[in-house]
Design an enzyme around this catalytic site. Structure first.
Site, PDB file in Angstrom:
ATOM      1  CG  ASP A  29      91.469  70.634  62.181  1.00 13.63           C
ATOM      2  OD1 ASP A  29      90.495  70.563  61.419  1.00 13.63           O
ATOM      3  OD2 ASP A  29      92.625  70.291  61.846  1.00 13.63           O
ATOM      4  CB  ALA A  30      90.654  71.047  68.902  1.00 15.08           C
ATOM      5  CE1 TYR A  32      96.974  75.958  62.558  1.00 17.67           C
ATOM      6  CE2 TYR A  32      98.974  74.645  62.745  1.00 17.67           C
ATOM      7  CZ  TYR A  32      98.284  75.721  62.211  1.00 17.67           C
ATOM      8  OH  TYR A  32      98.930  76.579  61.332  1.00 17.67           O
ATOM      9  CB  SER A  78     104.757  80.318  28.389  1.00 23.39           C
ATOM     10  OG  SER A  78     105.495  80.627  27.233  1.00 23.39           O
ATOM     11  CD  GLU A 107     107.320  68.055  37.669  1.00 26.63           C
ATOM     12  OE1 GLU A 107     106.721  69.148  37.697  1.00 26.63           O
ATOM     13  OE2 GLU A 107     108.558  67.955  37.767  1.00 26.63           O
ATOM     14  CE  LYS A 109      99.942  73.434  31.723  1.00 24.52           C
ATOM     15  NZ  LYS A 109      98.792  74.246  32.206  1.00 24.52           N
ATOM     16  NE  ARG A 130     103.730  82.604  32.858  1.00 21.47           N
ATOM     17  CZ  ARG A 130     103.832  83.412  31.800  1.00 21.47           C
ATOM     18  NH1 ARG A 130     103.120  84.521  31.758  1.00 21.47           N
ATOM     19  NH2 ARG A 130     104.642  83.115  30.806  1.00 21.47           N
ATOM     20  CE  LYS A 305      96.346  73.040  27.968  1.00 17.20           C
ATOM     21  NZ  LYS A 305      96.393  73.917  29.167  1.00 17.20           N
TER      22      LYS A 305
HETATM   23  C1  LIG Z   1     109.505  74.254  33.671  1.00 12.54           C
HETATM   24  O1  LIG Z   1     108.394  75.122  33.540  1.00 12.54           O
HETATM   25  C2  LIG Z   1     107.189  74.723  34.037  1.00 12.54           C
HETATM   26  N1  LIG Z   1     107.062  73.597  34.760  1.00 12.54           N
HETATM   27  C3  LIG Z   1     105.850  73.234  35.252  1.00 12.54           C
HETATM   28  N2  LIG Z   1     105.717  72.096  35.994  1.00 12.54           N
HETATM   29  C4  LIG Z   1     104.510  71.755  36.486  1.00 12.54           C
HETATM   30  N3  LIG Z   1     104.405  70.630  37.218  1.00 12.54           N
HETATM   31  N4  LIG Z   1     103.399  72.521  36.274  1.00 12.54           N
HETATM   32  C5  LIG Z   1     103.475  73.650  35.551  1.00 12.54           C
HETATM   33  N5  LIG Z   1     102.374  74.392  35.358  1.00 12.54           N
HETATM   34  C6  LIG Z   1     104.718  74.065  35.010  1.00 12.54           C
HETATM   35  N6  LIG Z   1     104.843  75.221  34.287  1.00 12.54           N
HETATM   36  C7  LIG Z   1     106.051  75.555  33.802  1.00 12.54           C
HETATM   37  C8  LIG Z   1     106.199  76.836  33.010  1.00 12.54           C
END
Ligand SMILES: COc1nc2nc(N)nc(N)c2nc1C
Length: 308
Positions: A29-30, A32, A78, A107, A109, A130, A305
């Site tokens: 850090d220093a 940088y 969405s 992936e 979220k 967004r 979710k």
């Molecule tokens: C293809 O659309 C999306 N892909 C995503 N991918 C990740 N990893 N996280 C999100 N929040 C996400 N949100 C959307 C609308």
């Protein structure tokens, strides 16, 4: 002097990329800070060499009156939600009713807020929230203070539109609320609210202090034609200098996705940032195009979710 300024910029942005892009810090850090202070001093002494994409512009110092509105190049999607195995099996059945062999990318979220970035001739020219999906707030000056967002791309691209998640790491959140507690200020309820508040600060110096992060996950470009899969998109984003969340998996059967979702419910608190679920996507871009969209969401992706 201009050589020295150019050399400092290269070194600083390379250090940013090593630290935020590859998660392999090269400078202390220093060291940088010393480089950054020298660059700021030289640019002050020689303003003719100052450019908008200089890393010195990351430290903020821009006070907006309010945020201009900006229309996104393409509407921000969405996602439909899945809450259990049944929903995921139903998603898979719908996908397979339209495409044959399918592979899924899963992936994390991140519990933050979507941020759209636009690069022209390799330089970050605009960043926006967004908003309602069509029109967002232009918050470029604030986004420039986030080291994980490159000011310049590493490879040539005429124009690049990137989507990703802005977020506040748990460590930054705890420290921020401690400071606010000591200052008798109201606390933020959670890192997502703190990130939203920090990104929508009118004074970008405040944003710069909030230690925000960014994970890129999508591109919209003509080059996308050469990117045949979501995993290729993630690799391309890494090559361009973006921070891409490394916790993604590829599965060829929805049963494996369901098992992984179960595992992740147990592991969701093991990360230095909040996650509120997983995003399951058809990996092949051509198949994504075949599947297309409903009125508001892609048919080729769904958000699983976590239970509250
Ligand atoms: C293809 O659309 C999306 N892909 C995503 N991918 C990740 N990893 N996280 C999100 N929040 C996400 N949100 C959307 C609308």
């Amino acid at each position: 002097v201009s050589q020295r300024i150019e050399a400092l910029r290269e070194q600083i942005e390379e250090a940013n990329y090593q630290y935020y892009g590859l998660d392999q810090p090269t400078l202390s850090d220093a060291e940088y800070d010393a480089l950054l202070q020298e660059l700021i001093r030289l640019e002050k002494e020689h303003p003719e060499f100052l450019t908008p994409d200089s890393p010195s512009q990351r430290v903020g110092g821009y006070i907006a009156k309010e945020f201009p509105k900006v229309r996104h190049a393409e509407a921000l999607l969405s996602l439909d939600n899945a809450f259990d195995a049944g929903d995921l099996l139903e998603f898979d059945r719908r996908v397979r009713s339209m495409v044959a062999e399918v592979e899924y990318v899963v992936e994390l979220k991140i519990d933050g807020l979507t941020v759209a970035l636009t690069y022209e001739d390799g330089a970050l020219v605009r960043g926006a929230t967004r908003g309602d999906g069509e029109v967002g707030e232009e918050i470029t000056a604030n986004l420039k203070t986030i080291p994980a967002i490159p000011l310049r791309l590493r490879k040539q691209a005429d124009r690049l539109d990137v989507r990703g998640e802005g977020y506040m790491p748990k460590g930054s959140f705890l420290r921020l609320n401690q400071e606010r507690e000591e200052a008798g200020q109201p606390l933020f309820a959670n890192p997502r609210n703190a990130a939203a508040g920090s990104l929508r600060q009118l004074d970008s110096r405040i944003t710069a202090q909030r230690k925000l992060g960014y994970f890129a996950y999508q591109v919209l470009t003509p080059e996308e034609g050469e990117l045949a899969s979501q995993t290729a998109v993630l690799d391309y984003l890494k090559e361009q200098g973006f921070s891409v969340n490394p916790e993604y998996r590829v599965f060829s059967a929805i049963e494996e996705v369901i098992a992984y979702c179960g595992e992740m419910v147990e592991k969701r608190h093991n990360y230095p940032y909040d996650i509120d679920g997983l995003v399951i996507k058809v990996n092949d871009i051509a198949q994504q195009r075949e599947l297309g969209f409903t009125a508001k969401s892609p048919r080729w992706a769904i958000a699983y979710k976590f239970p509250a």
